[in-house]
Design an enzyme around this catalytic site. Structure first.
Site, PDB file in Angstrom:
ATOM      1  N   ASP A   1       0.841  -1.193   0.000  1.00  0.00           N
ATOM      2  CA  ASP A   1       0.000   0.000   0.000  1.00  0.00           C
ATOM      3  C   ASP A   1       0.877   1.243   0.000  1.00  0.00           C
ATOM      4  OD1 ASP A   1      -2.520  -0.997  -0.148  1.00  0.00           O
ATOM      5  OD2 ASP A   1      -2.806  -1.167   2.005  1.00  0.00           O
TER       6      ASP A   1
ATOM      7  N   PHE B   1     -17.874   6.537   3.589  1.00  0.00           N
ATOM      8  CA  PHE B   1     -17.015   6.146   2.469  1.00  0.00           C
ATOM      9  C   PHE B   1     -17.024   4.626   2.324  1.00  0.00           C
ATOM     10  CE2 PHE B   1     -13.002   4.576   0.839  1.00  0.00           C
ATOM     11  CZ  PHE B   1     -12.788   5.359  -0.278  1.00  0.00           C
TER      12      PHE B   1
ATOM     13  N   MET C   1     -16.415   7.655  -2.261  1.00  0.00           N
ATOM     14  CA  MET C   1     -16.741   9.026  -1.869  1.00  0.00           C
ATOM     15  C   MET C   1     -17.590   8.983  -0.607  1.00  0.00           C
ATOM     16  SD  MET C   1     -19.572  10.101  -4.749  1.00  0.00           S
ATOM     17  CE  MET C   1     -21.085   9.168  -4.976  1.00  0.00           C
ATOM     18  N   SER C   2     -17.651  10.128   0.067  1.00  0.00           N
ATOM     19  CA  SER C   2     -18.437  10.240   1.289  1.00  0.00           C
ATOM     20  C   SER C   2     -19.045  11.630   1.328  1.00  0.00           C
ATOM     21  CB  SER C   2     -17.555  10.002   2.525  1.00  0.00           C
ATOM     22  OG  SER C   2     -16.513  10.967   2.580  1.00  0.00           O
TER      23      SER C   2
END
EC number: 7.2.2.6
Length: 731
Positions: free
Chosen positions: A356, A425, A431-432
């Site tokens: 990550d 999210f 998206m949130s």
């Protein structure tokens, strides 16, 4: 039931136990005593048969002892011949004992680690909610508990808890079992598990909600839903693995054992046929050459057993199990818990490494640094909309957006109105936001996700926005779009910083032949910029759980082994699919169950240490296997010519070592074969020195150091032992 008096170690006790177990040397007195006792226990055939090479040596030793016992009472036996036979029996027995000692010492080190860990799972008092096993956590549980603690919870022992129970843990108390925080945030001392004294923050929601039984809450209070029952926790399984009770041999170890067993069987057949050949040679010399009275050592059972033991790969056969156990032990000392020996071994064969970006390649905790408005929106207005959309966002990025807005000149109160509905999210929507009571909805998220949202709602995107997004991304920053309804309000710039020295670490992996792949949710331009700065070989932009899974499968279909790390529930499918999945201890239970290794430090860069530990395990096994086979070649030239020199004088030409006598040659070879095992135990347990080099360079070094050394060492050692025997008058 009251549990106020249940024994429990203090945090200092746990840290001290962990520290002592780490500092314990290879030959600490208590380890030696435990290993020696275990070495005698392992002489039992029902235990030793699992090691075919040493089981063969044990059977040969028993036959040799029986033969010697018969000779004691046979007429015509001399003291010298009996002394030779008894000496062979002793050294053959020591060969088996030393092999058992190597494995027992490795196990004893693991048990010492387990003893330190076991202190963390003693009974602890627990506050169980009376609404245990509830599917949903009641809102405001912590506040209600503070108002009336005794009426809200039951005080029970941690051994009575079950999976799904809800427990309250307050400052000063120990977490009674593995679980996930469902309400609250707290500072937790994990030193009993990780050995690190610095406390960590765990909170509900996100990917750092996991807590481990035996850790201690230092501040505040948390509500935990248990994910395991008593006796089935991560710590319980960890102790079983460390002790070796749950250890299974790895595929490579099994394959090598089969090869060694085949060698043993071949030499057993060869040695068994020597006895009639020696008898025939004696009769031929007597009947046709008139050399009556010549006696070959090849017709003595102890000598034939000694020949077999010297020819079969006893060195690697004795140390093979110890190498595997020590590999898991080294992983544990790096705060890595492997669920099996296979996980450590696979780490050494990894071809592709998925990491990550946030927290691994970069420092993480991206921070909002700029608001860039679009259309008729002002910067302050954009900031207020972004802050409202981030009001329920507990991530560092979300909090930084709110902080940045508060620092803006002319910022007004961004408190969310009553009746607002937050939109969380998800990895799918990316998206949130928030739905306000007046009907307005505000959204923030990744560029591609927000552009789709605007298209679906009939919004219009100003043409210059894409240019701004590309410019921000090309600099390695992350753009977030913010919209109100179907109007684009502007861009929030998030910046990240590379970890110091990360480029050099990737270069080390490249030298080892490992491809590094960065996984990020950023758009391709941002991902490309950071990938170039970090020096990774490839990247996956706008990564979803499905994208990670597809990439891993593509690599595996190409015949490559893949490793990755993760901490969230959305990482679980990829962790399960990867050949090596490393889960963060702070992550969700789903991630820890899916991975085959757990990092107690929750340090994403530990994946690099995983690979190095696995490489060292394979290097150690390869080095000692090469040394053992080279040893056998050298011992062949030392013992075989001496064995039949009396019967077949022309074999004397092969005795270039010029040993004192045939008896001395055989004794010296057997003694060397026995003592080389304990001499190599430190190498097996510590591992050979690791160097990040390619396979070709590693093979050359292996043959030069361990191959050539394995040939030279027996010649030198056997000659020195022969001279010592001659000096003592035993040759």
């Amino acid at each position: 039931m009251s549990t106020a008096t249940l024994p429990n170690p203090t945090a200092d006790d746990l840290k001290q136990a962990r520290r002592l177990s780490r500092k314990q040397g290879l030959f600490a007195p208590d380890l030696l005593k435990s290993a020696l006792v275990r070495a005698f226990v392992m002489l039992r055939p029902d235990i030793l048969w699992k090691n075919p090479v040493m089981f063969t040596v044990e059977i040969g030793t028993v036959l040799s002892i029986v033969y010697t016992g018969v000779k004691v009472f046979a007429p015509g036996s001399t003291l010298a011949s009996l002394g030779y036979l008894v000496a062979l029996d002793v050294w053959l027995f020591l060969t088996v004992l030393f092999a058992n000692f190597a494995e027992a010492l490795a196990e004893a080190r693991g048990k010492a680690q387990a003893d330190a860990l076991r202190k963390t799972r003693q009974e602890t008092p627990a506050r169980r909610l009376r609404i245990a096993n509830a599917e949903r956590t009641p809102s405001g549980t912590l506040a209600a508990w503070h108002r009336d603690p005794e009426a809200f919870t039951d005080r029970i022992s941690s051994t009575q808890l079950n999976r799904g129970d809800l427990v309250l843990v307050v400052a000063g108390e120990f977490v009674p079992g593995d679980g996930e925080i469902v309400e609250g945030v707290a500072s937790i001392d994990e030193s009993a598990i990780t050995g690190e004294s610095a406390p960590v923050v765990r909170e509900a929601g996100g990917d750092r909600s996991g807590v481990t039984g035996g850790t201690r809450v230092l501040s505040d209070a948390i509500l935990v839903r248990l994910t395991t029952s008593a006796g089935q926790s991560f710590l319980d399984r960890m102790i079983a693995l460390v002790e070796g009770a749950a250890r299974q041999r790895t595929p490579n170890e099994i394959a090598l054992s089969l090869v060694l067993s085949t060698f043993t069987l071949i030499f057993l057949v060869v040695t068994a046929t020597l006895w009639p050949m020696a008898r025939y040679a004696e009769e031929y010399m007597a009947n046709y050459l008139g050399a009556a009275g010549l006696k070959s050592l090849g017709t003595d059972v102890p000598t034939l057993v000694a020949l077999l033991v010297c020819l079969i790969p006893t060195t690697i056969g004795a140390l093979l199990a110890a190498i595997g156990i020590a590999g898991m032990d080294r992983a544990l000392r790096a705060n890595l818990i492997a669920k099996s020996g296979k996980a450590v071994e696979v780490a050494g064969d990894i071809d592709t490494l998925l990491l990550d970006k946030t927290g691994t390649i970069t420092l993480g905790n991206r921070r909002a640094t700029e608001f860039r408005p679009a259309g008729h929106f002002a910067a302050a207005e954009l900031g207020r909309l972004a802050a409202l959309a981030s009001a329920a966002d507990e991530t560092p990025e979300g909090k930084s957006i709110v902080e940045l807005y508060r620092r803006l000149p002319g910022a007004v109160d961004a408190t969310t109105p009553a009746g607002s509905k937050f939109v969380a999210f998800t990895a799918q929507t990316r998206m949130s936001g928030i739905d306000l009571p007046d009907g307005r909805n505000i959204r923030k998220g990744a560029v591609d996700a927000m552009l789709r949202h605007l298209a679906q709602t009939g919004g219009v995107v100003p043409p210059q926005v894409q240019e701004q997004v590309n410019a921000i991304a090309s600099q390695g920053a992350t753009p977030l779009l913010v919209c109100e309804g179907n109007r684009l309000a502007g861009i929030v710039v998030l910046e990240d910083i590379l970890k110091p020295g990360i480029r050099e670490r990737f270069e080390r992996l490249r030298k080892m032949g490992i491809r590094t792949v960065m996984v990020t949710g950023d758009n391709p331009l941002t991902a490309k910029a950071i990938a170039e700065q970090a020096g990774v070989d490839d990247y996956i932009a706008e990564a979803t759980p499905e994208a990670k899974l597809a990439y891993i499968r593509k690599e595996q279909h190409g015949g490559r082994l893949v490793a990755m790390m993760g901490d969230g529930t959305n990482d679980a499918p990829a962790l399960a699919q990867a050949d090596l999945g490393v889960a963060m201890n702070s992550g969700t239970q789903a991630a820890k169950e899916a991975g085959n290794m757990v990092d107690l430090d929750s340090d994403p860069t530990k994946l690099i240490e995983c690979v190095e530990i696995g490489k060292q395990l394979l290097m150690t096994r390869g080095a000692l296997t090469t040394f053992s086979i080279a040893n056998d070649v050298a011992k062949y030239f030392a013992i075989v010519p001496a064995l039949f020199a009396a019967t077949l004088p022309w074999l004397k030409a092969l005795d270039f070592m010029n040993l004192t006598s045939p008896v001395s040659a055989i004794m010296a070879a057997v003694i060397f074969n026995a003592i080389i095992i304990p001499l190599l135990i430190p190498v097996a347990l510590k591992g050979v020195t690791y160097r990040p080099v390619g396979a070709d360079a590693l093979l050359r070094r292996n043959l030069l150091v361990w191959g050539l050394g394995g040939v030279i060492a027996p010649f030198v050692g056997i000659k020195l032992i022969d001279l010592a025997l001659a000096a003592l008058g035993l040759a």
